[in-house]
Design an enzyme around this catalytic site. Structure first.
Site, PDB file in Angstrom:
ATOM      1  N   SER A 137      53.086  28.260  40.815  1.00  0.00           N
ATOM      2  CA  SER A 137      51.984  29.023  41.393  1.00  0.00           C
ATOM      3  C   SER A 137      51.027  29.470  40.290  1.00  0.00           C
ATOM      4  CB  SER A 137      52.584  30.244  42.089  1.00  0.00           C
ATOM      5  OG  SER A 137      51.586  31.193  42.355  1.00  0.00           O
ATOM      6  N   TYR A 172      58.596  37.997  42.842  1.00  0.00           N
ATOM      7  CA  TYR A 172      58.252  36.645  43.304  1.00  0.00           C
ATOM      8  C   TYR A 172      57.575  35.861  42.172  1.00  0.00           C
ATOM      9  CZ  TYR A 172      55.142  33.004  44.917  1.00  0.00           C
ATOM     10  OH  TYR A 172      54.458  31.825  45.012  1.00  0.00           O
ATOM     11  N   LYS A 230      58.737  32.252  39.707  1.00  0.00           N
ATOM     12  CA  LYS A 230      57.987  31.033  39.363  1.00  0.00           C
ATOM     13  C   LYS A 230      57.874  30.916  37.836  1.00  0.00           C
ATOM     14  CE  LYS A 230      57.512  29.822  43.565  1.00  0.00           C
ATOM     15  NZ  LYS A 230      58.331  28.710  44.062  1.00  0.00           N
TER      16      LYS A 230
HETATM   17  C1  UD1 Z   1      49.503  35.459  45.992  1.00  0.00           C
HETATM   18  C2  UD1 Z   1      49.627  34.648  44.715  1.00  0.00           C
HETATM   19  C3  UD1 Z   1      50.056  33.242  45.000  1.00  0.00           C
HETATM   20  C4  UD1 Z   1      51.287  33.246  45.846  1.00  0.00           C
HETATM   21  C5  UD1 Z   1      51.009  33.964  47.135  1.00  0.00           C
HETATM   22  C6  UD1 Z   1      52.252  33.988  47.981  1.00  0.00           C
HETATM   23  C7  UD1 Z   1      48.022  35.276  42.958  1.00  0.00           C
HETATM   24  C8  UD1 Z   1      46.663  35.054  42.385  1.00  0.00           C
HETATM   25  N1  UD1 Z   1      48.324  34.561  44.043  1.00  0.00           N
HETATM   26  O1  UD1 Z   1      48.409  35.003  46.656  1.00  0.00           O
HETATM   27  O2  UD1 Z   1      50.315  32.595  43.803  1.00  0.00           O
HETATM   28  O3  UD1 Z   1      51.703  31.931  46.087  1.00  0.00           O
HETATM   29  O4  UD1 Z   1      50.629  35.303  46.822  1.00  0.00           O
HETATM   30  O5  UD1 Z   1      52.034  34.634  49.184  1.00  0.00           O
HETATM   31  O6  UD1 Z   1      48.808  36.058  42.492  1.00  0.00           O
HETATM   32  N2  UD1 Z   1      43.674  40.038  51.656  1.00  0.00           N
HETATM   33  C9  UD1 Z   1      43.015  41.005  52.403  1.00  0.00           C
HETATM   34  N3  UD1 Z   1      43.594  41.398  53.557  1.00  0.00           N
HETATM   35  C10 UD1 Z   1      44.782  40.907  54.030  1.00  0.00           C
HETATM   36  C11 UD1 Z   1      45.430  39.928  53.249  1.00  0.00           C
HETATM   37  C12 UD1 Z   1      44.863  39.517  52.063  1.00  0.00           C
HETATM   38  O7  UD1 Z   1      41.949  41.472  52.018  1.00  0.00           O
HETATM   39  O8  UD1 Z   1      45.252  41.348  55.087  1.00  0.00           O
HETATM   40  C13 UD1 Z   1      43.068  39.575  50.395  1.00  0.00           C
HETATM   41  C14 UD1 Z   1      43.901  39.866  49.163  1.00  0.00           C
HETATM   42  O9  UD1 Z   1      43.609  41.120  48.638  1.00  0.00           O
HETATM   43  C15 UD1 Z   1      43.479  38.718  48.243  1.00  0.00           C
HETATM   44  C16 UD1 Z   1      43.145  37.581  49.193  1.00  0.00           C
HETATM   45  O10 UD1 Z   1      42.963  38.177  50.472  1.00  0.00           O
HETATM   46  O11 UD1 Z   1      42.333  39.068  47.565  1.00  0.00           O
HETATM   47  C17 UD1 Z   1      44.238  36.543  49.297  1.00  0.00           C
HETATM   48  O12 UD1 Z   1      45.463  37.202  49.526  1.00  0.00           O
HETATM   49  P1  UD1 Z   1      46.794  36.412  49.896  1.00  0.00           P
HETATM   50  O13 UD1 Z   1      46.522  35.435  50.977  1.00  0.00           O
HETATM   51  O14 UD1 Z   1      47.863  37.426  50.120  1.00  0.00           O
HETATM   52  O15 UD1 Z   1      47.101  35.559  48.608  1.00  0.00           O
HETATM   53  P2  UD1 Z   1      47.245  35.983  47.066  1.00  0.00           P
HETATM   54  O16 UD1 Z   1      47.630  37.389  46.938  1.00  0.00           O
HETATM   55  O17 UD1 Z   1      46.035  35.504  46.352  1.00  0.00           O
END
Ligand code: UD1
Length: 341
Positions: free
Chosen positions: A126, A152, A156
């Protein structure tokens, strides 16, 4: 050609799409999954897409003896090791569950590769291994790794370290860490897709579940970050593109005449903010999404996206699908899932 490729976690989100991509290239996938975080719905969808029932063994990869029986039954051409827990938040609550499952599973795969002389392994890593990028938000594989924020992430990070140490002692093996950015979307048939058990923690499943009414409202975790619109930026990659990268990785490893260890980013090379993704969803599905701005989520990286040149040079792989395709496919999958359940 009847080249069996072991796909651990093959009934899961990325695994099931990779099974489709493997079959398209003439491989015979052998799924091993204990269904703790997978569903029969995906397996049925997979059979419909393929036109036959794939080989499935309901086994926990942590059970070495049961895995050994599977290695005895096939002569594997390669292994794609997906089977792992992946919820960042849960891993903070239950770190041992994550270390136990994610690391024992990997160690078992490496031990069995050695025992049965299986040469090729692709490991689900990841972009979390990069942590928060310091200056450049676009990261290539030479970007120094930094300590992850969650157990988590550590699984990785340590997983890559285990593979590196294994390679030092056994340099005849061909090993590849694929560092995924943010996989999204579904197969265009809408027969398979992401199936979050419980409340989704990832963004796009939360968006589609809000739009369909399973969740009341999406909370955007922060709009005061130093990014172009204040929300976090990620590299969202269509899951079928990601799946195809695995097949290219297996082909690359098969072509090597000597052992190798490579780390390869799998992303689009383009950053998209949370608010931009919401906008794409609203445009593509012609509806307005119920969302609110909330506080930042602890441990979130501000901005990261892939430098995807190495994947092109090494694997001749590049993305074919747009973020619009991913959003549309994810929405069609949500609509289909609503009818199936
Ligand atoms: C993270 C990890 C990724 C991992 C994944 C597993 C990083 C950069 N990425 O992904 O490697 O495989 O988790 O699940 O560390 N968001 C909202 N509202 C929500 C959900 C998410 O605003 O309800 C935003 C988050 O703040 C983030 C983006 O959407 O900025 C993506 O979030 P998410 O889909 O959870 O993925 P990552 O956190 O990037």
């Amino acid at each position: 050609m009847n080249q069996h490729v072991l796909v651990t976690g093959g009934a899961g989100y990325i695994g099931s799409h990779t099974v489709v991509a493997l079959v398209e290239k003439g491989y015979t996938p052998v799924i091993v999954d204990d269904f703790r975080n997978a569903t029969e719905i995906v397996l049925n969808g997979l059979s419909e897409i393929l036109g036959f029932q794939p080989i499935v063994h309901r086994v926990d990869v942590c059970k070495l003896e049961e895995m050994r029986e599977i290695f005895q039954a096939y002569s594997f051409h390669g292994i794609i090791h997906f089977a792992a827990h992946k919820a960042v938040g849960e891993s903070v609550e239950k770190p041992l569950k994550y270390y136990q499952n994610n690391l024992i599973g990997l160690i078992n795969m490496l031990s069995l590769m050695e025992e049965f002389k299986v040469k090729n392994l692709v490991f689900s890593s990841s972009c979390t291994v990069y942590g928060e990028p310091k200056e450049k938000k676009e990261v290539d594989e030479e970007t120094p790794k930094s300590l992850p924020e969650s157990p988590y992430g550590f699984t990785k990070w340590i997983g890559e370290q285990i593979i590196q140490d294994f390679f030092k002692s056994s340099p005849e093996f061909c090993l590849m860490n694929l560092r995924y950015f943010n996989p999204v979307g579904a197969h265009p048939s809408a027969k398979i897709g992401e199936f979050p058990l419980g409340k989704p923690s990832n963004l796009l499943p939360f968006i589609t579940q809000t739009a369909i009414g399973k969740q009341d409202c999406l909370t955007v975790f922060g709009n005061d970050y130093p990014t172009r619109d204040g929300s976090c930026v990620r590299d969202y990659i269509h899951v079928m593109d990601l799946a195809e990268a695995h097949v290219q990785a297996i082909q690359f490893l098969s072509n090597q005449t000597q052992g190798c260890l490579e780390a390869v980013n799998v992303g689009t090379g383009k950053g998209t903010s949370v608010l931009e993704l919401i906008n794409v969803f609203e445009k593509e599905t012609n509806q307005s999404l119920n969302y609110q701005i909330g506080p930042r989520r602890a441990g979130d990286v501000v901005e990261i996206y892939a430098n995807a040149s190495k994947s092109f040079q090494l694997l001749q792989w590049t993305t074919k699908r747009s973020i619009e395709d991913a959003v549309r496919d994810a929405w069609n999958w949500e609509l289909n899932l609503n009818q199936l359940k």
